[in-house]
Design a protein around this motif. Structure first.
Motif, PDB file in Angstrom:
ATOM      1  N   VAL A 137      10.766  -0.650 -26.801  1.00  0.00           N
ATOM      2  CA  VAL A 137      10.833  -2.128 -27.233  1.00  0.00           C
ATOM      3  C   VAL A 137      10.258  -1.992 -28.811  1.00  0.00           C
ATOM      4  O   VAL A 137      10.920  -2.791 -29.680  1.00  0.00           O
ATOM      5  N   GLN A 138       9.422  -1.043 -29.055  1.00  0.00           N
ATOM      6  CA  GLN A 138       9.218  -0.977 -30.383  1.00  0.00           C
ATOM      7  C   GLN A 138      10.295  -0.666 -31.098  1.00  0.00           C
ATOM      8  O   GLN A 138      10.240  -0.799 -32.365  1.00  0.00           O
ATOM      9  N   GLN A 139      11.131   0.126 -30.883  1.00  0.00           N
ATOM     10  CA  GLN A 139      12.140   1.008 -31.572  1.00  0.00           C
ATOM     11  C   GLN A 139      13.298  -0.201 -31.709  1.00  0.00           C
ATOM     12  O   GLN A 139      13.778  -0.091 -32.766  1.00  0.00           O
ATOM     13  N   VAL A 140      13.429  -0.957 -30.545  1.00  0.00           N
ATOM     14  CA  VAL A 140      14.596  -1.889 -30.737  1.00  0.00           C
ATOM     15  C   VAL A 140      14.465  -3.289 -31.010  1.00  0.00           C
ATOM     16  O   VAL A 140      15.145  -4.241 -31.482  1.00  0.00           O
ATOM     17  N   GLY A 141      13.183  -3.611 -30.545  1.00  0.00           N
ATOM     18  CA  GLY A 141      12.669  -5.125 -31.031  1.00  0.00           C
ATOM     19  C   GLY A 141      12.547  -5.906 -29.810  1.00  0.00           C
ATOM     20  O   GLY A 141      11.578  -6.781 -29.609  1.00  0.00           O
ATOM     21  N   TYR A 142      13.426  -5.619 -28.452  1.00  0.00           N
ATOM     22  CA  TYR A 142      13.081  -6.047 -27.437  1.00  0.00           C
ATOM     23  C   TYR A 142      13.865  -5.344 -26.384  1.00  0.00           C
ATOM     24  O   TYR A 142      14.720  -4.441 -26.692  1.00  0.00           O
ATOM     25  N   GLU A 143      13.821  -5.674 -25.191  1.00  0.00           N
ATOM     26  CA  GLU A 143      14.419  -5.141 -24.098  1.00  0.00           C
ATOM     27  C   GLU A 143      14.436  -6.156 -22.715  1.00  0.00           C
ATOM     28  O   GLU A 143      13.418  -6.699 -22.253  1.00  0.00           O
ATOM     29  N   ALA A 144      15.646  -6.164 -22.488  1.00  0.00           N
ATOM     30  CA  ALA A 144      15.828  -7.116 -21.330  1.00  0.00           C
ATOM     31  C   ALA A 144      16.121  -6.395 -19.958  1.00  0.00           C
ATOM     32  O   ALA A 144      16.877  -5.566 -19.845  1.00  0.00           O
ATOM     33  N   GLY A 145      15.854  -7.215 -18.796  1.00  0.00           N
ATOM     34  CA  GLY A 145      16.577  -6.617 -17.386  1.00  0.00           C
ATOM     35  C   GLY A 145      15.447  -5.573 -16.783  1.00  0.00           C
ATOM     36  O   GLY A 145      15.820  -4.793 -15.997  1.00  0.00           O
ATOM     37  N   TYR A 146      14.112  -5.701 -17.322  1.00  0.00           N
ATOM     38  CA  TYR A 146      13.225  -4.628 -17.018  1.00  0.00           C
ATOM     39  C   TYR A 146      12.608  -5.148 -15.524  1.00  0.00           C
ATOM     40  O   TYR A 146      12.287  -6.318 -15.099  1.00  0.00           O
ATOM     41  N   SER A 147      12.617  -4.083 -14.537  1.00  0.00           N
ATOM     42  CA  SER A 147      12.069  -4.312 -13.167  1.00  0.00           C
ATOM     43  C   SER A 147      10.782  -3.228 -12.994  1.00  0.00           C
ATOM     44  O   SER A 147      11.050  -2.310 -13.528  1.00  0.00           O
ATOM     45  N   GLY A 148       9.653  -3.825 -12.485  1.00  0.00           N
ATOM     46  CA  GLY A 148       8.598  -2.805 -12.319  1.00  0.00           C
ATOM     47  C   GLY A 148       7.581  -3.363 -11.265  1.00  0.00           C
ATOM     48  O   GLY A 148       7.309  -4.468 -11.233  1.00  0.00           O
TER      49      GLY A 148
END
Length: 152
Positions: A101-112
Motif C-alpha cells: 500500500v505504501q508503494q502504490v497508494g492503496y490496495e483493494a480486495g484484501y482478505s485476512g
C-alpha cells in the motif's frame, strides 16, 4: 481538542484521500455533506479504521462498526497498536500488505484473519487499505474500509 471520531478535518482527510486514490466516494452521495462525518462514525454498515505513522502504528480512528467487530471501545481502540488486530502468525502477511500500500497508494480486495479483543478470530473480506495523504502529499497514516467479515 476534538476527538477524531467527530473531527471534520480528519473526516475530510479520510474521505478526500479515499476519493483521490480510488476515484469513488467513501460515503454515499445521498448522505448530506454536513452529516457525512457523523454517518461514517455512527451509522456506516462497514468498518473503517485508521492508524498513524509511528514506527509501531497506533489506531487513531475506528468507527462504531469497527469497534463492535473488534470488541473495543473508542478509548481502548485508540491506544491499540494496529499490529495487534492480527494474530502473531498473520502479522508478517499484514506487514507485507501494508508495504504494498505504501508503494502504490492503496490496495483493494484484501482478505485476512483478524482477532477480537476477546481472542475470537474472524475473516475480513474485500478490504481496501489506502494512504491518508493530504492535498500537499503529506502522509498521516493509513486507513482501511472493511465491507464484510465472517466468524471463524
Amino acid at each position: 481538542m476534538i476527538p477524531l471520531s467527530c473531527d471534520p478535518a480528519f473526516y475530510k482527510l479520510l474521505a478526500d484521500s479515499y476519493a483521490r486514490l480510488l476515484n469513488r466516494p467513501l460515503v454515499p452521495p445521498s448522505v448530506p455533506n454536513a452529516d457525512a462525518a457523523r454517518w461514517l462514525y455512527e451509522m456506516a454498515p462497514f468498518a473503517v479504521l485508521a492508524h498513524n505513522t509511528e514506527q509501531d502504528p497506533i489506531f487513531i480512528y475506528g468507527n462504531k462498526a469497527a469497534q463492535r467487530r473488534f470488541g473495543y471501545s473508542w478509548d481502548e481502540l485508540i491506544r491499540l497498536p494496529s499490529r495487534l488486530s492480527a494474530e502473531a502468525p498473520n502479522r508478517e502477511a499484514r506487514r507485507r500488505f501494508l508495504e504494498r500500500v505504501q508503494q502504490v497508494g492503496y490496495e483493494a480486495g484484501y482478505s485476512g484473519v483478524r482477532i477480537m479483543q476477546s481472542g475470537q478470530r474472524f475473516m475480513i473480506e474485500e478490504a481496501t487499505l489506502w494512504q491518508l495523504l493530504d492535498t500537499d502529499g503529506h502522509l498521516h497514516g493509513q486507513a482501511v474500509i472493511i465491507p464484510r467479515t465472517r466468524d471463524l
